[in-house]
Design an enzyme around this catalytic site. Structure first.
Site, PDB file in Angstrom:
ATOM      1  CD  GLN A  13      -2.734  -0.356   2.704  1.00  0.00           C
ATOM      2  OE1 GLN A  13      -3.547   0.432   2.402  1.00  0.00           O
ATOM      3  NE2 GLN A  13      -2.807  -0.852   3.913  1.00  0.00           N
ATOM      4  CB  THR A  64       0.676  -5.714   7.280  1.00  0.00           C
ATOM      5  OG1 THR A  64       0.315  -6.199   5.828  1.00  0.00           O
ATOM      6  CG2 THR A  64       1.970  -4.945   6.741  1.00  0.00           C
ATOM      7  CG  ASP A 104      -1.942   2.078  15.457  1.00  0.00           C
ATOM      8  OD1 ASP A 104      -1.320   1.151  14.532  1.00  0.00           O
ATOM      9  OD2 ASP A 104      -2.964   2.058  15.530  1.00  0.00           O
ATOM     10  CE1 TYR A 127       2.216  -5.602  11.469  1.00  0.00           C
ATOM     11  CE2 TYR A 127       0.960  -4.309  13.111  1.00  0.00           C
ATOM     12  CZ  TYR A 127       1.659  -4.360  11.886  1.00  0.00           C
ATOM     13  OH  TYR A 127       1.941  -3.232  11.186  1.00  0.00           O
ATOM     14  CD1 TRP A 152      -5.695   1.817  13.357  1.00  0.00           C
ATOM     15  CD2 TRP A 152      -7.717   2.768  13.083  1.00  0.00           C
ATOM     16  NE1 TRP A 152      -6.179   1.593  14.477  1.00  0.00           N
ATOM     17  CE2 TRP A 152      -7.722   2.095  14.314  1.00  0.00           C
ATOM     18  CE3 TRP A 152      -9.020   3.340  12.510  1.00  0.00           C
ATOM     19  CZ2 TRP A 152      -8.752   1.955  15.187  1.00  0.00           C
ATOM     20  CZ3 TRP A 152     -10.204   3.066  13.582  1.00  0.00           C
ATOM     21  CH2 TRP A 152      -9.878   2.377  14.714  1.00  0.00           C
TER      22      TRP A 152
HETATM   23  N1  LIG Z   1      -1.588  -1.574   6.955  1.00  0.00           N
HETATM   24  C1  LIG Z   1      -1.707  -1.016   8.044  1.00  0.00           C
HETATM   25  O1  LIG Z   1      -2.840  -0.629   8.651  1.00  0.00           O
HETATM   26  C2  LIG Z   1      -0.757  -0.470   9.023  1.00  0.00           C
HETATM   27  C3  LIG Z   1      -0.861   0.372  10.223  1.00  0.00           C
HETATM   28  C4  LIG Z   1       0.269   0.536  10.852  1.00  0.00           C
HETATM   29  C5  LIG Z   1       1.302   0.630  10.411  1.00  0.00           C
HETATM   30  N2  LIG Z   1       1.655  -0.163   9.384  1.00  0.00           N
HETATM   31  C6  LIG Z   1       3.044   0.036   8.702  1.00  0.00           C
HETATM   32  O2  LIG Z   1       3.172   0.363   7.595  1.00  0.00           O
HETATM   33  C7  LIG Z   1       4.021  -0.136   6.747  1.00  0.00           C
HETATM   34  C8  LIG Z   1       3.690  -0.377   5.294  1.00  0.00           C
HETATM   35  O3  LIG Z   1       2.432  -1.028   5.495  1.00  0.00           O
HETATM   36  P1  LIG Z   1       1.507  -1.520   4.166  1.00  0.00           P
HETATM   37  O4  LIG Z   1      -0.041  -1.199   4.664  1.00  0.00           O
HETATM   38  O5  LIG Z   1       1.915  -0.560   3.075  1.00  0.00           O
HETATM   39  O6  LIG Z   1       1.577  -2.904   4.136  1.00  0.00           O
HETATM   40  P2  LIG Z   1       1.288  -3.925   2.884  1.00  0.00           P
HETATM   41  O7  LIG Z   1       0.179  -3.467   1.881  1.00  0.00           O
HETATM   42  O8  LIG Z   1       1.083  -5.304   3.578  1.00  0.00           O
HETATM   43  O9  LIG Z   1       2.879  -4.139   1.960  1.00  0.00           O
HETATM   44  C9  LIG Z   1       3.977  -4.706   2.757  1.00  0.00           C
HETATM   45  C10 LIG Z   1       4.536  -5.172   1.585  1.00  0.00           C
HETATM   46  O10 LIG Z   1       5.992  -5.947   2.053  1.00  0.00           O
HETATM   47  C11 LIG Z   1       6.067  -7.039   1.409  1.00  0.00           C
HETATM   48  N3  LIG Z   1       6.917  -7.955   1.833  1.00  0.00           N
HETATM   49  C12 LIG Z   1       6.314  -8.824   2.742  1.00  0.00           C
HETATM   50  N4  LIG Z   1       7.476  -9.615   3.159  1.00  0.00           N
HETATM   51  C13 LIG Z   1       8.518  -9.051   2.508  1.00  0.00           C
HETATM   52  C14 LIG Z   1       9.779  -9.906   2.513  1.00  0.00           C
HETATM   53  N5  LIG Z   1      10.140 -10.734   3.087  1.00  0.00           N
HETATM   54  N6  LIG Z   1      10.856  -9.199   1.777  1.00  0.00           N
HETATM   55  C15 LIG Z   1      10.320  -8.291   0.960  1.00  0.00           C
HETATM   56  N7  LIG Z   1       9.121  -7.748   0.750  1.00  0.00           N
HETATM   57  C16 LIG Z   1       8.138  -8.049   1.759  1.00  0.00           C
HETATM   58  C17 LIG Z   1       4.603  -7.313   0.801  1.00  0.00           C
HETATM   59  O11 LIG Z   1       4.856  -8.333  -0.268  1.00  0.00           O
HETATM   60  P3  LIG Z   1       3.790  -9.594  -0.342  1.00  0.00           P
HETATM   61  O12 LIG Z   1       2.472  -8.731  -0.604  1.00  0.00           O
HETATM   62  O13 LIG Z   1       4.336 -10.391  -1.497  1.00  0.00           O
HETATM   63  O14 LIG Z   1       3.775 -10.147   1.006  1.00  0.00           O
HETATM   64  C18 LIG Z   1       3.939  -6.284   0.689  1.00  0.00           C
HETATM   65  O15 LIG Z   1       4.125  -5.776  -0.847  1.00  0.00           O
HETATM   66  C19 LIG Z   1       4.525  -1.586   7.352  1.00  0.00           C
HETATM   67  O16 LIG Z   1       5.833  -1.265   8.262  1.00  0.00           O
HETATM   68  C20 LIG Z   1       3.336  -1.755   8.353  1.00  0.00           C
HETATM   69  O17 LIG Z   1       3.829  -2.508   9.621  1.00  0.00           O
HETATM   70  C21 LIG Z   1       0.771  -0.517   8.590  1.00  0.00           C
END
Ligand SMILES: NC(=O)c1ccc[n+]([C@@H]2O[C@H](COP(=O)([O-])OP(=O)(O)OC[C@H]3O[C@@H](n4cnc5c(N)ncnc54)[C@H](OP(=O)(O)O)[C@@H]3O)[C@@H](O)[C@H]2O)c1
Length: 298
Positions: A13, A64, A104, A127, A152
């Site tokens: 995302q 995630t 968070d 997580y 979020w």
């Molecule tokens: N989503 C939320 O609500 C939320 C809330 C708070 C903080 N965050 C943080 O914000 C950041 C971005 O989150 P997001 O929502 O953009 O996450 P996302 O949409 O799940 O994207 C994460 C990406 O990381 C890739 N990934 C997973 N394992 C990997 C690996 N071993 N090597 C390389 N790439 C890998 C995934 O690829 P695959 O699809 O192939 O697995 C996916 O493309 C993260 O640090 C997350 O913890 C997210």
């Protein structure tokens, strides 16, 4: 020629939005997805860092799936903790600053009022625990780091709550959504803007290292968020399902989630001069973007 921004997690995302915003602004950026470099593989991470030779690295790669992590703690730990450490060591070895995204969910939600950066962390689930470990690894390995805790997350790319509610609004007449968990919905666009603000500060030679909270302005419950999403799509789709408020106890999930994970983003705004838009305006904007090609209902 200016060196690019290197984005790990390019297909997620935040990663996708980051690369789009950089392209729109004419800012050099290189995206690396899991296919090009698995962040749990130190050799491939180092190879990418050396090959691309960026001015700044963004780690937007993470495991995630909050509920799935409870039954796959090893997989979550490998990416969120070990992977974060691998990127931090590669960045430090090459003398490149690192922006690391965190969550968070490192907090237990027992606080009344928004969390500030100095509040003690106490994750409730796998997580959050693995993300907290990742933060510690980044701090230990890369002195020039910015840890950005966000929350979020929603946007036009990848999977998120907003997209799930849009789908359910199309298919169902009644949605039941948890009303006793509070937080700050955050647009990927604001996160990408925040990264560019950090990039400018680092480029200006400022020592901005440390942890910052950065989330959408305002706060709500998942129920409030869902109501706003449904309202935003109704005009275009003609769909107006009821959004019923339920308690966390009525919707059991494998992972426990904080009841309150509001983040106070003032430190970020004071340091970097950027504050996220309200979650309501970003929700309306994202829904409009996702329904762009839908004919308005009569
Ligand atoms: N989503 C939320 O609500 C939320 C809330 C708070 C903080 N965050 C943080 O914000 C950041 C971005 O989150 P997001 O929502 O953009 O996450 P996302 O949409 O799940 O994207 C994460 C990406 O990381 C890739 N990934 C997973 N394992 C990997 C690996 N071993 N090597 C390389 N790439 C890998 C995934 O690829 P695959 O699809 O192939 O697995 C996916 O493309 C993260 O640090 C997350 O913890 C997210």
């Amino acid at each position: 020629m200016t060196k690019p921004l290197l984005v790990f997690g390019a297909a997620g995302q935040v990663g996708s939005e980051m690369l789009k915003l950089a392209a729109d602004r004419g800012i050099e950026a290189a995206g690396v997805s899991r296919l090009e470099a698995d962040i749990t593989d130190a050799a491939s991470v180092t190879r990418m860092v050396v090959e691309i030779s960026p001015r700044l690295i963004l780690n937007a790669a993470a495991y995630t799936a909050v509920d799935k992590a409870e039954s796959e703690p090893g997989a979550a730990q490998a990416v969120n903790s070990e992977g974060a450490g691998i990127i931090a060591r590669a960045a430090a070895a090459a003398g490149i600053p690192l922006i690391h995204l965190s969550t968070d969910y490192v907090f237990d939600g027992a606080k009344t009022g928004p969390y500030v950066e100095t509040d003690p962390i106490a994750p409730l689930g796998v997580y959050g625990r693995t993300k907290a470990e990742g933060e510690a690894k980044v701090r230990a390995a890369a002195p020039r780091h910015v840890i950005l805790r966000t929350a979020w997350v929603f946007g036009q790319f990848g999977n998120n709550f907003l997209k799930t509610i849009l789908r359910l609004a199309r298919d169902r007449d009644r949605l039941r959504v948890v009303a006793d968990q509070h937080g700050c919905p955050t647009s990927t666009l604001d996160i990408a803007e925040a990264v560019l603000a950090i990039d400018r500060a680092i480029g200006a030679g400022r020592a901005v290292w440390g942890v910052y909270h950065f989330a959408g302005s305002g706060a709500t419950s998942w129920h409030g968020f869902a109501e706003r999403i449904v309202a935003a799509q109704a005009k275009t789709t003609g769909r107006n399902p009821t959004v019923e408020a339920i308690a966390t106890a009525d919707y059991p999930t494998p992972a426990r989630r904080p009841a309150n994970s509001e983040l106070e983003s003032s430190r970020f705004a004071e340091t970097f001069g950027y504050r996220a838009q309200t979650w309501q305006s970003r929700t309306a904007e994202t829904v409009a973007r996702l329904l762009e090609h839908t004919e308005p209902s009569q």
